[in-house]
Design an enzyme around this catalytic site. Structure first.
Site, PDB file in Angstrom:
ATOM      1  N   ARG A   1     -11.841  37.564  14.812  1.00 24.95           N
ATOM      2  CA  ARG A   1     -11.009  38.379  15.717  1.00 24.95           C
ATOM      3  C   ARG A   1     -11.703  38.611  17.071  1.00 24.95           C
ATOM      4  NH1 ARG A   1      -7.971  37.332  12.064  1.00 24.95           N
ATOM      5  NH2 ARG A   1      -6.423  38.700  11.085  1.00 24.95           N
TER       6      ARG A   1
ATOM      7  N   SER B   1      -2.104  44.194  11.625  1.00 29.82           N
ATOM      8  CA  SER B   1      -3.264  45.027  11.275  1.00 29.82           C
ATOM      9  C   SER B   1      -3.663  45.858  12.487  1.00 29.82           C
ATOM     10  CB  SER B   1      -4.459  44.170  10.879  1.00 29.82           C
ATOM     11  OG  SER B   1      -4.144  43.362   9.784  1.00 29.82           O
TER      12      SER B   1
ATOM     13  N   GLU C   1      -7.767  46.825  16.306  1.00 24.81           N
ATOM     14  CA  GLU C   1      -7.572  45.397  16.635  1.00 24.81           C
ATOM     15  C   GLU C   1      -6.720  45.164  17.884  1.00 24.81           C
ATOM     16  OE1 GLU C   1      -6.534  42.190  13.599  1.00 24.81           O
ATOM     17  OE2 GLU C   1      -4.845  42.026  14.966  1.00 24.81           O
TER      18      GLU C   1
HETATM   19  P1  FAD Z   1       0.074  39.763  23.308  1.00 25.01           P
HETATM   20  O1  FAD Z   1       0.195  40.893  22.345  1.00 25.01           O
HETATM   21  O2  FAD Z   1       1.127  39.613  24.334  1.00 25.01           O
HETATM   22  O3  FAD Z   1      -1.345  39.847  24.014  1.00 25.01           O
HETATM   23  C1  FAD Z   1      -2.487  40.145  23.264  1.00 25.01           C
HETATM   24  C2  FAD Z   1      -3.714  40.037  24.177  1.00 25.01           C
HETATM   25  O4  FAD Z   1      -3.868  38.669  24.593  1.00 25.01           O
HETATM   26  C3  FAD Z   1      -3.547  40.844  25.455  1.00 25.01           C
HETATM   27  O5  FAD Z   1      -4.798  41.385  25.811  1.00 25.01           O
HETATM   28  C4  FAD Z   1      -3.109  39.818  26.497  1.00 25.01           C
HETATM   29  O6  FAD Z   1      -3.527  40.150  27.808  1.00 25.01           O
HETATM   30  C5  FAD Z   1      -3.820  38.566  26.012  1.00 25.01           C
HETATM   31  N1  FAD Z   1      -3.042  37.350  26.346  1.00 25.01           N
HETATM   32  C6  FAD Z   1      -1.818  37.029  25.885  1.00 25.01           C
HETATM   33  N2  FAD Z   1      -1.432  35.852  26.396  1.00 25.01           N
HETATM   34  C7  FAD Z   1      -2.426  35.436  27.203  1.00 25.01           C
HETATM   35  C8  FAD Z   1      -2.613  34.294  28.052  1.00 25.01           C
HETATM   36  N3  FAD Z   1      -1.694  33.325  28.182  1.00 25.01           N
HETATM   37  N4  FAD Z   1      -3.762  34.219  28.759  1.00 25.01           N
HETATM   38  C9  FAD Z   1      -4.714  35.176  28.673  1.00 25.01           C
HETATM   39  N5  FAD Z   1      -4.589  36.279  27.910  1.00 25.01           N
HETATM   40  C10 FAD Z   1      -3.461  36.403  27.175  1.00 25.01           C
HETATM   41  N6  FAD Z   1      -3.149  38.150  14.128  1.00 25.01           N
HETATM   42  C11 FAD Z   1      -3.955  37.348  13.397  1.00 25.01           C
HETATM   43  O7  FAD Z   1      -4.987  36.874  13.890  1.00 25.01           O
HETATM   44  N7  FAD Z   1      -3.674  37.057  12.101  1.00 25.01           N
HETATM   45  C12 FAD Z   1      -2.561  37.522  11.474  1.00 25.01           C
HETATM   46  O8  FAD Z   1      -2.332  37.225  10.304  1.00 25.01           O
HETATM   47  C13 FAD Z   1      -1.678  38.351  12.229  1.00 25.01           C
HETATM   48  N8  FAD Z   1      -0.573  38.865  11.655  1.00 25.01           N
HETATM   49  C14 FAD Z   1       0.261  39.672  12.384  1.00 25.01           C
HETATM   50  C15 FAD Z   1       1.416  40.181  11.760  1.00 25.01           C
HETATM   51  C16 FAD Z   1       2.277  40.987  12.473  1.00 25.01           C
HETATM   52  C17 FAD Z   1       3.507  41.532  11.777  1.00 25.01           C
HETATM   53  C18 FAD Z   1       2.013  41.290  13.840  1.00 25.01           C
HETATM   54  C19 FAD Z   1       2.964  42.144  14.619  1.00 25.01           C
HETATM   55  C20 FAD Z   1       0.855  40.805  14.453  1.00 25.01           C
HETATM   56  C21 FAD Z   1      -0.025  39.988  13.731  1.00 25.01           C
HETATM   57  N9  FAD Z   1      -1.198  39.473  14.311  1.00 25.01           N
HETATM   58  C22 FAD Z   1      -2.017  38.647  13.574  1.00 25.01           C
HETATM   59  C23 FAD Z   1      -1.559  39.806  15.709  1.00 25.01           C
HETATM   60  C24 FAD Z   1      -0.839  38.891  16.753  1.00 25.01           C
HETATM   61  O9  FAD Z   1       0.212  38.189  16.163  1.00 25.01           O
HETATM   62  C25 FAD Z   1      -1.812  37.914  17.392  1.00 25.01           C
HETATM   63  O10 FAD Z   1      -2.902  38.569  17.981  1.00 25.01           O
HETATM   64  C26 FAD Z   1      -1.121  37.048  18.465  1.00 25.01           C
HETATM   65  O11 FAD Z   1      -1.991  36.018  18.875  1.00 25.01           O
HETATM   66  C27 FAD Z   1      -0.678  37.865  19.686  1.00 25.01           C
HETATM   67  O12 FAD Z   1       0.155  37.031  20.474  1.00 25.01           O
HETATM   68  P2  FAD Z   1       1.035  37.667  21.636  1.00 25.01           P
HETATM   69  O13 FAD Z   1       1.641  36.535  22.398  1.00 25.01           O
HETATM   70  O14 FAD Z   1       1.992  38.626  21.069  1.00 25.01           O
HETATM   71  O15 FAD Z   1      -0.084  38.394  22.477  1.00 25.01           O
HETATM   72  N1  EPU Z   2      -5.418  46.084   0.232  1.00 21.59           N
HETATM   73  C1  EPU Z   2      -5.448  47.417  -0.159  1.00 21.59           C
HETATM   74  N2  EPU Z   2      -4.474  48.248   0.329  1.00 21.59           N
HETATM   75  C2  EPU Z   2      -3.479  47.803   1.133  1.00 21.59           C
HETATM   76  C3  EPU Z   2      -3.460  46.453   1.533  1.00 21.59           C
HETATM   77  C4  EPU Z   2      -4.455  45.611   1.065  1.00 21.59           C
HETATM   78  O1  EPU Z   2      -6.317  47.844  -0.890  1.00 21.59           O
HETATM   79  O2  EPU Z   2      -2.638  48.616   1.532  1.00 21.59           O
HETATM   80  C5  EPU Z   2      -6.458  45.179  -0.279  1.00 21.59           C
HETATM   81  C6  EPU Z   2      -5.821  44.003  -1.038  1.00 21.59           C
HETATM   82  O3  EPU Z   2      -5.596  44.361  -2.374  1.00 21.59           O
HETATM   83  C7  EPU Z   2      -6.859  42.912  -0.883  1.00 21.59           C
HETATM   84  C8  EPU Z   2      -7.525  43.237   0.445  1.00 21.59           C
HETATM   85  O4  EPU Z   2      -7.144  44.570   0.805  1.00 21.59           O
HETATM   86  O5  EPU Z   2      -7.813  42.986  -1.898  1.00 21.59           O
HETATM   87  C9  EPU Z   2      -7.124  42.270   1.557  1.00 21.59           C
HETATM   88  O6  EPU Z   2      -5.706  42.354   1.755  1.00 21.59           O
HETATM   89  P1  EPU Z   2      -4.896  41.209   2.506  1.00 21.59           P
HETATM   90  O7  EPU Z   2      -5.066  39.885   1.815  1.00 21.59           O
HETATM   91  O8  EPU Z   2      -3.499  41.699   2.703  1.00 21.59           O
HETATM   92  O9  EPU Z   2      -5.636  41.045   3.882  1.00 21.59           O
HETATM   93  P2  EPU Z   2      -6.038  42.133   4.969  1.00 21.59           P
HETATM   94  O10 EPU Z   2      -7.515  42.258   4.993  1.00 21.59           O
HETATM   95  O11 EPU Z   2      -5.284  43.369   4.805  1.00 21.59           O
HETATM   96  C10 EPU Z   2      -6.258  40.300   6.785  1.00 21.59           C
HETATM   97  C11 EPU Z   2      -5.912  40.175   8.233  1.00 21.59           C
HETATM   98  C12 EPU Z   2      -4.440  39.817   8.389  1.00 21.59           C
HETATM   99  C13 EPU Z   2      -4.212  38.484   7.703  1.00 21.59           C
HETATM  100  C14 EPU Z   2      -4.604  38.599   6.237  1.00 21.59           C
HETATM  101  C15 EPU Z   2      -4.556  37.267   5.524  1.00 21.59           C
HETATM  102  C16 EPU Z   2      -7.424  41.559   9.480  1.00 21.59           C
HETATM  103  C17 EPU Z   2      -7.633  42.820  10.218  1.00 21.59           C
HETATM  104  N3  EPU Z   2      -6.214  41.392   8.936  1.00 21.59           N
HETATM  105  O12 EPU Z   2      -5.517  41.388   6.285  1.00 21.59           O
HETATM  106  O13 EPU Z   2      -4.172  39.687   9.770  1.00 21.59           O
HETATM  107  O14 EPU Z   2      -2.871  38.091   7.807  1.00 21.59           O
HETATM  108  O15 EPU Z   2      -5.964  39.075   6.124  1.00 21.59           O
HETATM  109  O16 EPU Z   2      -5.620  36.468   5.954  1.00 21.59           O
HETATM  110  O17 EPU Z   2      -8.318  40.729   9.404  1.00 21.59           O
HETATM  111  C18 EPU Z   2      -3.484  40.891  11.736  1.00 21.59           C
HETATM  112  O18 EPU Z   2      -4.573  40.602  12.236  1.00 21.59           O
HETATM  113  O19 EPU Z   2      -2.616  41.537  12.360  1.00 21.59           O
HETATM  114  C19 EPU Z   2      -3.192  40.486  10.351  1.00 21.59           C
HETATM  115  C20 EPU Z   2      -2.067  40.829   9.711  1.00 21.59           C
END
Ligand code: FAD
Ligand code: EPU
Length: 364
Positions: free
Chosen positions: A186, A260, A356
């Site tokens: 991250r 997250s 995050e």
């Molecule tokens: P924005 O929110 O618009 O921007 C985020 C940051 O990036 C800002 O600081 C912005 O200035 C910068 N930025 C954006 N575009 C550019 C560009 N072209 N050039 C320079 N800087 C830029 N993240 C994960 O890593 N793993 C996950 O599993 C994950 N799951 C998610 C689930 C949900 C339901 C949600 C809502 C979010 C999740 N995220 C996850 C976070 C998010 O999806 C990512 O961080 C994604 O890359 C953000 O993209 P965005 O276009 O919305 O960025």
């Molecule tokens: N867990 C709990 N309570 C909860 C949810 C999860 O105890 O409410 C426990 C689960 O049982 C599991 C562990 O936490 O043992 C990990 O859970 P999960 O697999 O859902 O992953 P996470 O750590 O919660 C991370 C990323 C997600 C990504 C998933 C899958 C971060 C901060 N978050 O979540 O990214 O999709 O792993 O790789 O690293 C995001 O960044 O926005 C995001 C959704």
């Protein structure tokens, strides 16, 4: 060489105030619809750019107005807690080019405004493998290097060759190779030395034409263990990731959230061992460098926050890492809740949680 345009971005289709002949700059733009937490805050101005000329015009406009520039994609990893005193540039440039292809690999250049999940789907349809574990992550391609997006055992850094960008200060185009991006969990150089300096315009990624299945992440491993009749092909991994994610994470269009809200803390091995001795069920993942990643969700849940809700703000009942704006919660209320969660996890476990999403609008 082929060039494919994916779906046009709907943000670019609305017109409010025309200030320039070819581009629309929106002054005092309310930002609720431009962040997945649906937080309300005004930006000094907003513009959508769909090509390099428009990007250069936007940068020039900000210089004339004497305001800074904030680039946004889909707003899925931000929290707005106050006014954005900047020109918000929505990077919406589209296009995918095949730069090189051999029997085993393909190199793609993907424009920053492409939708990440649509890119994953498109590569799979073409038989270009390596992004399937990263299905259904919201947001744009241009934002993907900022926090080195990762999920289900894969991070962007393992597929990324180069990042192309323009410097905000002088328009200069720059290219950073994988090492220069300083990727980690991250994290990247774009959150540190290069923070707020660059507008990413495209990324180059290397994918495989041969399937390399990675189902080591516990939730994925369980899925295929419970569904032994499903062969783990790249398509099956994609479908499994989509299904697991849908079962765990709320859809931001229904329950506004930023995924997250906290990172999983990385602890030294001795600190982690002490914590595990006290809390044996704390989920943890050993890292290649010896650090141990511990589950923030588990700690937040143990502190009693999961499902907590006051008025329009809450912690999702299915995932303790996800803060939800159920209606008209404000950014400052969100920040207050976040601080309380951080405080209680520290009191209970002695571990500091880090937020995050990028926070905008904080008064210094
Ligand atoms: P924005 O929110 O618009 O921007 C985020 C940051 O990036 C800002 O600081 C912005 O200035 C910068 N930025 C954006 N575009 C550019 C560009 N072209 N050039 C320079 N800087 C830029 N993240 C994960 O890593 N793993 C996950 O599993 C994950 N799951 C998610 C689930 C949900 C339901 C949600 C809502 C979010 C999740 N995220 C996850 C976070 C998010 O999806 C990512 O961080 C994604 O890359 C953000 O993209 P965005 O276009 O919305 O960025
Ligand atoms: N867990 C709990 N309570 C909860 C949810 C999860 O105890 O409410 C426990 C689960 O049982 C599991 C562990 O936490 O043992 C990990 O859970 P999960 O697999 O859902 O992953 P996470 O750590 O919660 C991370 C990323 C997600 C990504 C998933 C899958 C971060 C901060 N978050 O979540 O990214 O999709 O792993 O790789 O690293 C995001 O960044 O926005 C995001 C959704």
């Amino acid at each position: 060489m082929s060039r494919i345009m994916l779906a046009a971005n709907r943000w670019c289709m609305r017109e409010v105030t025309s200030i320039d002949e070819t581009m629309k700059f929106y002054r005092n733009k309310l930002m609720r619809e431009h962040n997945t937490l649906a937080l309300q805050a005004p930006a000094y101005a907003f513009v959508c750019v769909t090509n390099d000329d428009e990007l250069l015009k936007a940068l020039a406009w900000a210089r004339i107005e004497g305001v800074g520039v904030v680039v946004l994609g889909q707003g899925s990893n931000i929290a707005l807690v106050g006014n954005m005193e900047a020109l918000v540039v929505h990077q919406a440039v589209q296009g995918i080019e095949v730069l090189d292809a051999t029997d085993s690999d393909v190199i793609l250049r993907v424009a920053a405004g492409e939708n990440w999940h649509e890119l994953v789907q498109w590569t799979l349809q073409k038989g270009y493998y390596g992004l399937e574990n990263l299905a259904l992550i919201p947001g744009t391609v241009g934002a993907s290097p900022i926090q080195n997006i990762g999920a289900y055992g894969v991070e962007l850094q393992s597929r990324l060759l180069q990042v192309h960008a323009r410097q905000i200060v002088d328009d200069k185009p720059v290219t950073l190779d994988n090492a220069a991006c300083q990727f980690s969990y991250r994290d990247s150089i774009f959150k540190h030395e290069r923070k707020d300096q660059l507008i990413i315009t495209a990324i180059d990624i290397k994918l495989s034409r041969l399937a390399h299945i990675n189902i080591s992440y516990p939730a994925l491993a369980n899925f295929f263990a419970e569904n032994v009749h499903i062969e783990p092909t790249p398509e099956a991994v994609f479908n499994a990731v989509v299904s697991i994610r849908r079962s765990k994470l709320p859809d931001p269009s229904v329950e506004p959230n930023a995924g997250s809200f906290f990172k999983n803390p990385l602890l030294g091995s001795a600190v982690a061992a002490r914590l595990l001795a006290k809390h044996p069920s704390l989920p943890c993942f050993s890292q290649a460098n010896g650090a141990v990643k511990v589950s923030a969700a588990w700690m937040i849940e143990q502190c009693g926050w999961k499902g907590h809700r006051v008025d329009d703000l809450g912690v999702h009942p299915q995932h303790a890492l996800v803060l939800v704006n159920y209606g008209s919660a404000s950014g400052s209320q969100l920040l207050t809740l976040s601080n309380k969660i951080v405080g209680s996890v520290y009191d209970e476990f002695g571990v500091s949680l880090e937020v995050e999403p990028r926070i905008y609008g904080l008064r210094s």
